[in-house]
Design an enzyme around this catalytic site. Sequence first.
Site, mmCIF file in Angstrom:
data_model
loop_
_atom_site.group_PDB
_atom_site.id
_atom_site.type_symbol
_atom_site.label_atom_id
_atom_site.label_comp_id
_atom_site.label_asym_id
_atom_site.label_seq_id
_atom_site.Cartn_x
_atom_site.Cartn_y
_atom_site.Cartn_z
ATOM 1 N N GLY A 133 9.469 -3.358 4.889
ATOM 2 C CA GLY A 133 8.753 -2.549 4.730
ATOM 3 C C GLY A 133 7.558 -2.677 4.228
ATOM 4 C CB ILE A 159 12.417 8.638 8.984
ATOM 5 C CG1 ILE A 159 12.317 6.783 9.544
ATOM 6 C CG2 ILE A 159 11.268 9.212 9.831
ATOM 7 C CD1 ILE A 159 11.130 5.970 9.109
ATOM 8 C CB THR A 160 9.116 11.716 4.638
ATOM 9 O OG1 THR A 160 9.586 10.577 4.101
ATOM 10 C CG2 THR A 160 8.953 13.203 4.546
ATOM 11 C CD GLU A 244 1.999 6.524 5.015
ATOM 12 O OE1 GLU A 244 1.792 6.455 6.109
ATOM 13 O OE2 GLU A 244 3.309 6.547 4.357
ATOM 14 C CD GLN A 281 -6.220 10.362 -34.681
ATOM 15 O OE1 GLN A 281 -5.970 10.572 -35.682
ATOM 16 N NE2 GLN A 281 -8.341 11.488 -35.878
ATOM 17 N N GLY A 342 12.485 17.605 -26.375
ATOM 18 C CA GLY A 342 13.617 17.924 -26.139
ATOM 19 C C GLY A 342 13.857 19.219 -24.608
ATOM 20 N N GLY A 365 4.386 4.308 0.866
ATOM 21 C CA GLY A 365 3.386 4.118 2.005
ATOM 22 C C GLY A 365 2.601 3.276 1.144
ATOM 23 N N GLY A 366 2.640 2.161 0.455
ATOM 24 C CA GLY A 366 2.588 1.160 0.108
ATOM 25 C C GLY A 366 3.017 0.824 -1.223
ATOM 26 C CB THR A 367 5.336 -0.912 -3.582
ATOM 27 O OG1 THR A 367 4.443 -2.111 -3.266
ATOM 28 C CG2 THR A 367 6.093 -0.856 -3.149
#
Length: 381
Positions: A133, A159-160, A244, A281, A342, A365-367
């Site tokens: 990867g 693969i998208t 990308e 605040q 909640g 696309g790259g970690t």
Amino acid sequence: MAVSFFTAEHDALRATVRRFAEEELAPHADSWEEQGDFPDWVFNRAGELGLLGLTYPAEYGGQAGDYFATIVFGEEIGRCNSGGVAMALAVQTDMATPPINKFGTDEQKSKYLAPAVAGQKIACLGISEPNAGSDVMNIETTAVWDQGEWVINGRKTFITNGYRAHFMTLVAKTRRDGADTGHSLFVIDTDTPGFVRTGKLDKVGMRTSDTADIAFEDCRVPEAALLGNEGEGFKHIMWELQGERLIGAVAGAAGAQRMLDAAIAYAKEREAFGRPIGKFQAIRHKIAEMATLVTGLRELIYYTAFRWDRGEYVVREISMAKLLAGQIGFKVADQCLQIFGGYGYSMEFPIQRGWRDSRLNRIGGGTDEIMREVIGKLEGL
Ligand SMILES: Cc1cc2nc3c(=O)[nH]c(=O)nc-3n(C[C@H](O)[C@H](O)[C@H](O)COP(=O)(O)OP(=O)(O)OC[C@H]3O[C@@H](n4cnc5c(N)ncnc54)[C@H](O)[C@@H]3O)c2cc1C
């Protein structure tokens, strides 16, 4: 006078994309999320509206615009309320087709780029593999030159658009006359015998986009399937990854801004201990910090995009923008979910979807870790 990268034309485009996302896509988002899928007409319609070739030459049906047109699209399409749909379209416009536009022959551009711009052909990008990867150099898929054809064997994963795509932009290792010739790009039809869809990944987020496992089993493609020069595929795919990562950063920043806007509106309405929670605040400072981070991120992206658009190869700044977008995007999503209390954790409020979808930007696309490695190297370490 305010400095802006956007012209009146960009503003008109923004209105078109926003209307498409909010009026034509968003009403379906919940049911598509439930089905874990969306129909192909989304591509057809986006093509009809001229949104799939914003920077591509008019000759192939594109709008010949600048990179800020891409930014407008990336910022507005997320209003469809489904990260998976936005990502599928970004794969079409900014991941699978840029190498065809940049390195393709006229024939390849007519066969693949023009119908992709028109929304008639769907594209996917095949880089990642089960055993590689982050480490793109060590992919195992091979294309061997044999009797005037390339014979492809191997596997691609994550693969998208892989299930619906008509073609794939692929990186493989090439071999000719018994010798390795390096990495090369290909563009191949997915109905070629030997291109086998072997499974779909079930995911935490981006649930409407299809994420496929693909096997190549003696998949024979013609010489004309080679994209760019043989042996230059690694360099070509590193260039692709910059675009990308930049569009990933654009989408991440825009998603964070939308979640923040929703949290601010909620903080004004929701009351606890006799006052709107935004008057505490602890909440106000959280919002102030998030607004600062998102604004800073957006400015880095715009400046980086400006230089990218001028042809500068700004790997350092793109890596920084991608890293920050992942970090800030997920932090903002988590803090905004907290502001909803909640209800933030219930499936009825959309914030949970943004929280799940935004997590991908730290991986796809790259970690984060790979971005830090790239930046560290460019800092001379
Ligand atoms: C929903 C989704 C869609 C995707 N779409 C596509 C697509 O369309 N096309 C495509 O080709 N790919 C796609 N990908 C794949 C994506 O790009 C990869 O998942 C990503 O590059 C990471 O590779 P990996 O999953 O193999 O992780 P690995 O490379 O196995 O990494 C595992 C962990 O080790 C860390 N690590 C690895 N190397 C180093 C190092 N040198 N230093 C420090 N840490 C390191 C990583 O950062 C990570 O935390 C998609 C992924 C997902 C989840």
